[in-house]
Enzyme design. Structure first.
Site, short mmCIF file in Angstrom:
data_model
loop_
_atom_site.label_atom_id
_atom_site.label_comp_id
_atom_site.label_asym_id
_atom_site.label_seq_id
_atom_site.Cartn_x
_atom_site.Cartn_y
_atom_site.Cartn_z
N ARG A 154 0.82 -1.23 0.00
CA ARG A 154 0.00 0.00 0.00
C ARG A 154 0.85 1.27 0.00
O ARG A 154 0.53 2.27 0.66
CB ARG A 154 -0.94 0.05 1.22
N SER A 157 -11.22 0.89 4.03
CA SER A 157 -10.50 0.88 5.32
C SER A 157 -10.08 2.30 5.67
O SER A 157 -9.32 2.92 4.92
CB SER A 157 -9.25 0.02 5.23
N GLU A 191 -5.68 5.78 6.65
CA GLU A 191 -5.16 5.37 5.34
C GLU A 191 -5.71 6.32 4.27
O GLU A 191 -5.07 6.56 3.26
CB GLU A 191 -5.60 3.93 5.04
C1 LIG Z 1 -15.54 0.20 -0.39
C2 LIG Z 1 -14.05 0.42 -0.65
C3 LIG Z 1 -13.20 -0.67 -0.69
C4 LIG Z 1 -11.83 -0.51 -0.94
N1 LIG Z 1 -11.03 -1.61 -0.99
C5 LIG Z 1 -9.72 -1.47 -1.28
C6 LIG Z 1 -8.88 -2.65 -1.39
O1 LIG Z 1 -9.34 -3.79 -1.27
N2 LIG Z 1 -7.57 -2.47 -1.69
C7 LIG Z 1 -7.04 -1.22 -1.87
O2 LIG Z 1 -5.84 -1.14 -2.14
N3 LIG Z 1 -7.81 -0.10 -1.77
C8 LIG Z 1 -9.13 -0.20 -1.49
N4 LIG Z 1 -9.91 0.91 -1.38
C9 LIG Z 1 -9.30 2.24 -1.55
C10 LIG Z 1 -9.42 2.83 -2.97
O3 LIG Z 1 -10.22 2.00 -3.78
C11 LIG Z 1 -8.04 2.97 -3.63
O4 LIG Z 1 -7.20 3.75 -2.83
C12 LIG Z 1 -8.13 3.59 -5.03
O5 LIG Z 1 -6.90 3.44 -5.70
C13 LIG Z 1 -8.49 5.07 -4.98
O6 LIG Z 1 -8.72 5.50 -6.31
P1 LIG Z 1 -9.51 6.83 -6.62
O7 LIG Z 1 -9.37 7.07 -8.09
O8 LIG Z 1 -10.88 6.76 -6.09
O9 LIG Z 1 -8.63 7.90 -5.80
P2 LIG Z 1 -9.06 9.31 -5.21
O10 LIG Z 1 -9.77 9.12 -3.92
O11 LIG Z 1 -9.71 10.14 -6.25
O12 LIG Z 1 -7.62 9.92 -4.91
C14 LIG Z 1 -6.76 9.36 -3.93
C15 LIG Z 1 -5.47 10.19 -3.87
O13 LIG Z 1 -4.78 10.12 -5.12
C16 LIG Z 1 -4.64 11.42 -5.73
N5 LIG Z 1 -4.88 11.20 -7.17
C17 LIG Z 1 -6.04 10.83 -7.77
N6 LIG Z 1 -5.85 10.63 -9.09
C18 LIG Z 1 -4.52 10.90 -9.34
C19 LIG Z 1 -3.70 10.87 -10.51
N7 LIG Z 1 -4.19 10.54 -11.70
N8 LIG Z 1 -2.39 11.20 -10.38
C20 LIG Z 1 -1.88 11.55 -9.17
N9 LIG Z 1 -2.60 11.60 -8.04
C21 LIG Z 1 -3.91 11.27 -8.12
C22 LIG Z 1 -5.67 12.28 -5.06
O14 LIG Z 1 -5.28 13.65 -5.04
C23 LIG Z 1 -5.72 11.69 -3.65
O15 LIG Z 1 -4.66 12.18 -2.87
C24 LIG Z 1 -11.29 0.79 -1.14
C25 LIG Z 1 -12.17 1.91 -1.11
C26 LIG Z 1 -13.54 1.72 -0.87
C27 LIG Z 1 -14.46 2.91 -0.89
#
Ligand SMILES: Cc1cc2nc3c(=O)[nH]c(=O)nc-3n(C[C@H](O)[C@H](O)[C@H](O)COP(=O)(O)OP(=O)(O)OC[C@H]3O[C@@H](n4cnc5c(N)ncnc54)[C@H](O)[C@@H]3O)c2cc1C
Length: 337
Positions: A162, A237, A333
């Site tokens: 992570r 989480s 996290e």
């Molecule tokens: C129900 C649920 C279950 C989940 N299960 C897991 C799991 O099993 N395993 C796991 O690893 N994670 C899990 N997550 C966490 C999440 O899915 C991951 O962290 C995912 O990669 C976030 O992607 P996002 O596009 O929504 O990020 P965002 O929330 O939009 O952004 C997260 C961070 O990244 C930055 N960011 C966004 N896009 C970019 C880009 N293109 N370039 C640079 N920075 C950027 C943002 O500024 C922010 O700081 C879960 C979340 C939820 C809600």
């Protein structure tokens, strides 16, 4: 360039927190992204799928850039493998479903993780025994300060559990625009060793699972365990599992011999944050519209109209209680703004 003003971010974050962005732009290609970077010298707030963030206030001091660059392409293939470049704004799970339809293997255990492809390398997403890095080849990113494009190899990303260089030395410095994966076309390396997957396949009387059947098993497990953000706002989480020193662990385990624990190295032990939170009495508790999920103490939820501040206050209450009871510090996290 179309900058919109006073845009509600309620539908852009999986917690469903209703804050507004003073300035907001959704970019659909790298040229638009570069233009946005050139014309704006102020702070930037990069938004992907919004599934790993807690928004506690309106965003007044930064331009919110929603990275919505779509598209994917098989850039190379041989008999055994396909190399696929996927743009940052593609939904992660939709990409997996697409790859499974093509018969490509490698990502099935990570089905249904929310968020976008461009964000996946940042925390080296993973689930059920697989991590993004296992199929990662490289990613392209734009340096915010210069607008220059750079390719990051797997080694340059410094992936760990992570974690990656984008959460450390390069935090906030690059916007990832695409990711290239290497997926199998045959001789797939199926990973069903993770207990819950095996049980789920057994329940369905499946002995030689296909990629799609593994994906379906993972989807079923996740749906039974985690709240669907479309139904109940959450960010997965909320806290990281704390890692404590061997010396602290020895003291801890005298007092709490029943605590689950996982050795990280000779000198460090990981304790599940969910267990600590449950023991501190928070599982299933609700304070106004902010709460702790009834089945998963690690997941904080928005029961309706909780503000980001209310969720954050609850998180801090939990952190203090856990520290008081166990002498262990737990930290978020999710990205908190
Ligand atoms: C129900 C649920 C279950 C989940 N299960 C897991 C799991 O099993 N395993 C796991 O690893 N994670 C899990 N997550 C966490 C999440 O899915 C991951 O962290 C995912 O990669 C976030 O992607 P996002 O596009 O929504 O990020 P965002 O929330 O939009 O952004 C997260 C961070 O990244 C930055 N960011 C966004 N896009 C970019 C880009 N293109 N370039 C640079 N920075 C950027 C943002 O500024 C922010 O700081 C879960 C979340 C939820 C809600």
């Amino acid at each position: 360039m179309n900058i919109s003003h006073h845009v509600s971010l309620k539908n852009y974050n999986t917690f469903g927190i209703d804050v507004t962005a003073k300035d907001f732009i959704a970019v659909t290609n790298t040229n638009e992204l570069l233009k946005a970077l050139k014309q704006n010298t102020k702070n930037l707030f990069i938004l992907g799928g919004g599934s790993n963030m807690l928004l506690t206030k309106n965003i007044e001091d930064a331009l919110v850039i929603h990275v919505n660059i779509k598209g994917k392409e098989v850039i190379k293939e041989n008999d055994d493998f396909a190399w696929i470049t996927v743009n940052a704004g593609e939904n992660w799970h939709d990409f997996i479903l697409w790859s499974l339809d093509k018969g490509y293997g490698g990502l099935e255990n990570m089905s249904l993780i929310p968020g976008n492809v461009g964000t996946a390398p940042i925390q080296n997403i993973g689930a059920y025994g697989k991590e993004l890095k296992d199929n990662f080849v490289e990613c392209n990113a734009i340096e915010i300060a210069t607008g220059e494009s750079k390719t990051f190899s797997k080694a340059a990303c410094e992936f760990e559990y992570r974690n990656s260089v984008f959460k450390n030395e390069l935090k906030g410095q690059y916007i990832i625009t695409s990711v290239t994966f290497k997926l199998t076309k045959k001789n797939h390396e199926l990973n069903t060793a993770y207990g819950a997957i095996e049980n789920e396949l057994q329940n369905q009387n499946i002995t030689s699972p296909t990629l799609k059947e593994i994906s379906n098993a993972v989807i079923a497990i996740r749906q039974s365990k985690l709240p669907d953000p479309k139904v109940l706002g959450n960010s997965g989480s909320f806290f990281k599992n704390p890692v404590i020193s061997q010396t602290d662990f020895e003291q801890f385990s005298i007092k709490f011999p029943e605590a689950p624990n996982y050795r990280v190295s000779d000198s460090e032990v990981k304790i599940p944050a969910g267990w600590l939170i449950e023991q501190a009495g928070f599982k299933g508790k609700q304070f106004g519209d902010a709460g702790v999920h009834k089945n998963q103490a690690l997941v904080l939820v928005n029961y309706g109209n909780a503000s980001g501040k209310e969720i954050w206050d609850l998180a801090m209450k939990i952190k203090t209680a856990v520290n008081h009871q166990f002498g262990i510090e737990i930290n978020p996290e999710v990205n908190v703004y």
